[in-house]
Scaffold this motif. Structure first.
Motif, mmCIF file in Angstrom:
data_model
loop_
_atom_site.group_PDB
_atom_site.id
_atom_site.type_symbol
_atom_site.label_atom_id
_atom_site.label_comp_id
_atom_site.label_asym_id
_atom_site.label_seq_id
_atom_site.Cartn_x
_atom_site.Cartn_y
_atom_site.Cartn_z
ATOM 1 N N PRO A 11 26.086 -24.919 -2.931
ATOM 2 C CA PRO A 11 25.480 -25.381 -1.677
ATOM 3 C C PRO A 11 23.951 -25.418 -1.765
ATOM 4 O O PRO A 11 23.335 -24.614 -2.469
ATOM 5 N N LEU A 12 23.369 -26.358 -1.034
ATOM 6 C CA LEU A 12 21.919 -26.450 -0.886
ATOM 7 C C LEU A 12 21.567 -25.887 0.486
ATOM 8 O O LEU A 12 22.035 -26.390 1.508
ATOM 9 N N LEU A 13 20.744 -24.848 0.532
ATOM 10 C CA LEU A 13 20.423 -24.158 1.773
ATOM 11 C C LEU A 13 18.947 -24.325 2.112
ATOM 12 O O LEU A 13 18.085 -24.199 1.238
ATOM 13 N N PRO A 14 18.647 -24.595 3.395
ATOM 14 C CA PRO A 14 17.247 -24.784 3.790
ATOM 15 C C PRO A 14 16.540 -23.452 4.026
ATOM 16 O O PRO A 14 17.117 -22.513 4.575
ATOM 17 N N ILE A 15 15.284 -23.381 3.614
ATOM 18 C CA ILE A 15 14.396 -22.271 3.925
ATOM 19 C C ILE A 15 13.352 -22.800 4.897
ATOM 20 O O ILE A 15 12.757 -23.862 4.664
ATOM 21 N N SER A 16 13.116 -22.097 6.016
ATOM 22 C CA SER A 16 12.217 -22.642 7.031
ATOM 23 C C SER A 16 11.372 -21.562 7.679
ATOM 24 O O SER A 16 11.744 -20.398 7.724
ATOM 25 N N SER A 17 10.220 -22.002 8.185
ATOM 26 C CA SER A 17 9.341 -21.175 9.008
ATOM 27 C C SER A 17 8.919 -22.055 10.183
ATOM 28 O O SER A 17 8.083 -22.950 10.028
ATOM 29 N N LEU A 18 9.517 -21.813 11.356
ATOM 30 C CA LEU A 18 9.362 -22.722 12.493
ATOM 31 C C LEU A 18 8.944 -21.962 13.739
ATOM 32 O O LEU A 18 9.325 -20.807 13.926
ATOM 33 N N SER A 19 8.188 -22.618 14.595
ATOM 34 C CA SER A 19 7.902 -22.084 15.932
ATOM 35 C C SER A 19 7.900 -23.254 16.908
ATOM 36 O O SER A 19 7.567 -24.387 16.547
ATOM 37 N N PHE A 20 8.268 -22.969 18.163
ATOM 38 C CA PHE A 20 8.481 -24.024 19.148
ATOM 39 C C PHE A 20 7.479 -23.920 20.292
ATOM 40 O O PHE A 20 7.000 -22.826 20.621
ATOM 41 N N ARG A 21 7.195 -25.056 20.878
ATOM 42 C CA ARG A 21 6.402 -25.079 22.096
ATOM 43 C C ARG A 21 7.183 -24.369 23.203
ATOM 44 O O ARG A 21 8.417 -24.306 23.159
ATOM 45 N N ASP A 22 6.463 -23.813 24.152
ATOM 46 C CA ASP A 22 7.102 -23.078 25.242
ATOM 47 C C ASP A 22 8.164 -23.938 25.924
ATOM 48 O O ASP A 22 7.928 -25.111 26.235
ATOM 49 N N GLN A 23 9.348 -23.368 26.124
ATOM 50 C CA GLN A 23 10.511 -23.991 26.762
ATOM 51 C C GLN A 23 11.157 -25.075 25.902
ATOM 52 O O GLN A 23 11.838 -25.965 26.406
ATOM 53 N N TYR A 24 10.974 -24.982 24.571
ATOM 54 C CA TYR A 24 11.697 -25.849 23.642
ATOM 55 C C TYR A 24 12.391 -24.966 22.614
ATOM 56 O O TYR A 24 11.901 -23.894 22.252
ATOM 57 N N MET A 25 13.553 -25.431 22.141
ATOM 58 C CA MET A 25 14.328 -24.632 21.206
ATOM 59 C C MET A 25 15.163 -25.549 20.313
ATOM 60 O O MET A 25 15.359 -26.739 20.607
ATOM 61 N N ALA A 26 15.660 -24.970 19.207
ATOM 62 C CA ALA A 26 16.532 -25.714 18.303
ATOM 63 C C ALA A 26 17.883 -25.937 18.960
ATOM 64 O O ALA A 26 18.436 -25.042 19.598
ATOM 65 N N ASP A 27 18.414 -27.132 18.801
ATOM 66 C CA ASP A 27 19.751 -27.449 19.292
ATOM 67 C C ASP A 27 20.687 -27.507 18.082
ATOM 68 O O ASP A 27 21.190 -28.553 17.706
ATOM 69 N N GLY A 28 20.899 -26.348 17.459
ATOM 70 C CA GLY A 28 21.703 -26.278 16.245
ATOM 71 C C GLY A 28 20.854 -25.904 15.046
ATOM 72 O O GLY A 28 19.646 -25.726 15.137
ATOM 73 N N GLU A 29 21.507 -25.801 13.894
ATOM 74 C CA GLU A 29 20.843 -25.417 12.660
ATOM 75 C C GLU A 29 20.191 -26.624 11.988
ATOM 76 O O GLU A 29 20.506 -27.770 12.299
ATOM 77 N N ILE A 30 19.276 -26.345 11.050
ATOM 78 C CA ILE A 30 18.716 -27.415 10.223
ATOM 79 C C ILE A 30 19.805 -27.915 9.277
ATOM 80 O O ILE A 30 20.448 -27.123 8.583
ATOM 81 N N ALA A 31 20.010 -29.231 9.252
ATOM 82 C CA ALA A 31 20.977 -29.842 8.335
ATOM 83 C C ALA A 31 20.220 -30.505 7.189
ATOM 84 O O ALA A 31 19.189 -31.146 7.414
ATOM 85 N N VAL A 32 20.715 -30.328 5.961
ATOM 86 C CA VAL A 32 20.101 -30.976 4.805
ATOM 87 C C VAL A 32 21.095 -31.938 4.177
ATOM 88 O O VAL A 32 22.302 -31.702 4.166
ATOM 89 N N THR A 33 20.567 -33.051 3.666
ATOM 90 C CA THR A 33 21.369 -34.059 2.983
ATOM 91 C C THR A 33 20.722 -34.359 1.630
ATOM 92 O O THR A 33 19.558 -34.745 1.594
ATOM 93 N N PRO A 34 21.441 -34.123 0.524
ATOM 94 C CA PRO A 34 22.826 -33.629 0.448
ATOM 95 C C PRO A 34 22.895 -32.149 0.799
ATOM 96 O O PRO A 34 21.894 -31.441 0.748
ATOM 97 N N ASP A 35 24.110 -31.693 1.132
ATOM 98 C CA ASP A 35 24.274 -30.281 1.454
ATOM 99 C C ASP A 35 24.745 -29.465 0.259
ATOM 100 O O ASP A 35 24.971 -28.257 0.361
ATOM 101 N N SER A 36 24.904 -30.131 -0.895
ATOM 102 C CA SER A 36 25.259 -29.435 -2.131
ATOM 103 C C SER A 36 24.729 -30.248 -3.310
ATOM 104 O O SER A 36 24.467 -31.448 -3.187
#
Length: 203
Positions: free
Chosen positions: A30-55
C-alpha cells in the motif's frame, strides 16, 4: 622465427567474462500519505486523504523486500485550509528497492461546520423501578459539530444518558455517557466529562 598466423593470434587473445546478477523479486504494497495540515476556523476534513495509486509494486532482492510492508509519500503540507485539497506529491524512496511509481495524486474533501455548545443534564436510563440512580456531576458540557448551514437546532432532540446497565458492569461505579437523539446534521460531538460517578439507592 616466423610469427604465428594472424588467426591464431586472435584466438589466444580471447577471454570470457561472467556476470552474476542478484535474484530479484517483487510485491505489491500500500501507498500511504504523510501529511501536516491545519484548517481555517470552522472548516474540517470530510474524510481521509486519498492517494492515487493507492498501492505500488516494489522490486528488489527478497531479503530487502521482507522489511517493506508499505511505502509513503513525502509530507503533504498545507495550512489555513478552507476548500478541497488536491495535488501531486513525490513518493519517498526506499533504499535498495525500485518502485513502479515515483509520484502520486492526492485528494481530500473539506467542508464547513457550525459548532454548538450547551450545558445539559444527564438522564438515567434502564434503572429498575425500585431503584434510584444519581449521577455526579449531573450536568455536563456538550459540544456539537454540525453541517453548515444548520437546518434545525440539534439540541432540541439531544439527550445525554447514563445507563444503569453500564453501572452494573463497572468496577468503580462509573458510567460512560452516551448521546442519544442526534440529528442527521451532526458530524461529531464531545461530552465533558466523558463519564460520571453513579450512586444507586433503593427507592
Amino acid at each position: 622465427l616466423s610469427n604465428p598466423p594472424q588467426s591464431q593470434q586472435k584466438k589466444e587473445g580471447i577471454s570470457t567474462l561472467f556476470f552474476r546478477f542478484p535474484y530479484e523479486n517483487f510485491k505489491k504494497v500500500p501507498l500511504l500519505p504523510i501529511s501536516s495540515l491545519s484548517f481555517r476556523d470552522q472548516y474540517m476534513a470530510d474524510g481521509e486523504i486519498a492517494v492515487t495509486p493507492d498501492s505500488v509494486l516494489v522490486y528488489g532482492e527478497p531479503m530487502r523486500l521482507e522489511s517493506v510492508d508499505a511505502v509513503y509519500t513525502k509530507p503533504i503540507r498545507s495550512y489555513d485550509i478552507f476548500e478541497d485539497l488536491q495535488g501531486v506529491i513525490d513518493i519517498d524512496k526506499v533504499k535498495g528497492v525500485r518502485m513502479s511509481e515515483d509520484r502520486a495524486h492526492y485528494f481530500m474533501a473539506v467542508k464547513r461546520y457550525v459548532e454548538v455548545s450547551a450545558m445539559m443534564s444527564v438522564k438515567p436510563e434502564n434503572v429498575p423501578f425500585d431503584k434510584v440512580m444519581t449521577m455526579y456531576p449531573s450536568v455536563v458540557k456538550v459540544s456539537l459539530r454540525c453541517n453548515f448551514p444548520m437546518a434545525d437546532d440539534p439540541l432540541n432532540t439531544l439527550r445525554i444518558e447514563a445507563d444503569y446497565n453500564d453501572y452494573q458492569k463497572s468496577l468503580g461505579g462509573k458510567c460512560t455517557l452516551k448521546a442519544e437523539g442526534l440529528t442527521r446534521g451532526v458530524i461529531s460531538y464531545e461530552i465533558d466529562p466523558v463519564a460520571v460517578s453513579c450512586v444507586v439507592e433503593e427507592r
